[in-house]
Design an enzyme around this catalytic site. Structure first.
Site, mmCIF file in Angstrom:
data_model
loop_
_atom_site.group_PDB
_atom_site.id
_atom_site.type_symbol
_atom_site.label_atom_id
_atom_site.label_comp_id
_atom_site.label_asym_id
_atom_site.label_seq_id
_atom_site.Cartn_x
_atom_site.Cartn_y
_atom_site.Cartn_z
ATOM 1 C CG HIS A 126 37.702 38.495 48.033
ATOM 2 N ND1 HIS A 126 38.863 37.816 48.306
ATOM 3 C CD2 HIS A 126 36.680 37.716 48.478
ATOM 4 C CE1 HIS A 126 38.564 36.653 48.887
ATOM 5 N NE2 HIS A 126 37.246 36.566 48.991
ATOM 6 C CG HIS A 127 42.896 40.722 52.042
ATOM 7 N ND1 HIS A 127 44.100 41.031 51.433
ATOM 8 C CD2 HIS A 127 42.987 41.224 53.290
ATOM 9 C CE1 HIS A 127 44.874 41.683 52.283
ATOM 10 N NE2 HIS A 127 44.222 41.819 53.408
ATOM 11 C CB SER A 128 41.684 36.863 46.613
ATOM 12 O OG SER A 128 40.514 37.327 45.947
#
Length: 379
Positions: free
Chosen positions: A52-54
């Protein structure tokens, strides 16, 4: 763990990867997946990893890659460390960090740092909106100012990925003659390829396409989290000569890098976060495909290893970056340099970009044209 059926072609690999990439992460589990894909022709295997890009940005992912792969083909040279394993810090260092973060002195120091930076953020925002009122729209990050294209529509659930590679040695030849960076060249030929693609579909807007280009401000060795600034780069109009397009992109990117180089990392991130609020708000209420976009697509270039990498003695032949698309932005073009090539991957939603395999071919063709034109005018 997957095993491809015989004959185990690269096309079969990409068909499986497309299916995997279209599936969302399980939000009840840690936000990463690692898929081992066996059965490739020639005794090869592949890893498909999704995070996930977070959790991490592109530069952090490359730093993480360095802990997983070895620069030596000797299996004894380096112990294999899985990329999801957190490397624990020494107890001594950890105690020092805890004291710094939890003490009154550390808290006051951090608070004063943020307060002192507030005035700098206000000054940067004032300069930004001053440019807007002066009519400097080309260099200003205006929400909802990019032209509407077929890329900027509501997306379906399918994802397709297409790859191509550009030789870095040839890119350096162009760079040496023009003072443009590898990234400028990548942006330029990508812009030309996208315009050809849209023109053939009779969907090319009159205004220049706008790419959102992440600019890493992460320190060396950092892995987790996101530390990026956002640059809006106009990719040029259809009538531009290849060298003129490159010069225009180079000029704009130099201006943006100079701007971000003049402010602190904290101010850059705060400024970027503030300027993305309108776009993120629209996405959260599912209106991203109904308004004019803030940008037409994301084009990202992440520096990777310049020489070969190995896993327990096995050569890493190719490395391709599969990024994300979101509602209102149905195409992403990302490049990663590895062992003499800039490996480019286009990730698209077929609803927004049908037959997008052409774009990968056009990137290759426009790069060759740029190189040819340069050799014509330069000895």
């Amino acid at each position: 763990h997957y095993a491809l059926p015989s004959p185990g072609t690269d096309q079969q690999l990409m068909e499986l990867v497309n299916v995997l990439h279209a599936q969302g992460l399980d939000m009840t589990r840690p936000l990463w997946e690692c898929h081992l894909i066996d059965g490739l022709r020639g005794g090869r295997f592949a890893f498909y990893m999704k995070t996930h890009h977070s959790m991490i940005d592109g530069a952090g992912a490359m730093n993480l890659m360095e802990t997983f792969f070895s620069p030596s083909p000797d299996p004894q040279e380096k112990e294999i460390v899985a990329p999801w394993v957190t490397i624990k810090k020494s107890k001594k260092k950890k105690k020092k960090e805890e004291k710094s973060l939890l003490s009154l002195e550390g808290l006051l120091s951090k608070s004063m740092s943020m307060i002192s930076g507030t005035g700098d953020v206000a000054e940067v925002l004032s300069r930004h909106f001053s440019n807007i009122f002066k009519g400097k729209f080309y260099k200003s990050k205006l929400p909802f100012a990019a032209p509407k294209t077929i890329f900027n529509t509501r997306l379906g659930s399918m994802r397709n990925a297409w790859t191509t590679s550009l030789p870095i040695a040839d890119m350096k030849k162009i760079s040496k003659k023009t003072d443009a960076t590898i990234n400028d060249i990548f942006l330029s030929v990508t812009g030309a390829a996208l315009q050809q693609y849209l023109d053939e579909l009779n969907e090319l807007p009159k205004e220049s396409l706008v790419a959102m280009v992440p600019l890493s401000i992460k320190g060396k060795g950092a892995t987790g989290g996101n530390q990026v600034a956002m640059v809006h780069c106009h990719l040029g109009m259809r009538e531009l000569h290849p060298l003129e397009r490159l010069q225009a992109v180079n000029s704009l990117m130099n201006s943006e890098k100079s701007f971000y180089g003049s402010i602190s990392k904290w101010v850059a991130q705060t400024y970027t976060n503030i300027m993305t609020i309108p776009m993120m708000s629209v996405m959260m209420i599912s209106m991203g495909s109904k308004l004019r976009p803030t940008y037409n697509l994301v084009v990202s270039n992440v520096p990777g290893p310049s020489d070969a990498r190995y896993l327990n003695g096995a050569l890493l032949e190719n490395f391709y970056p599969l990024s994300i698309v979101n509602q209102g932005n149905g195409i992403n073009v990302t490049g990663v340099s590895y062992n003499g090539n800039l490996n480019v991957c286009l990730v698209v939603c077929p609803a927004a970009a049908p037959h997008a395999d052409r774009i990968a071919d056009y990137i290759q063709a426009h790069f060759k044209t740029l190189l040819k034109e340069l050799l014509k005018v330069s000895p």
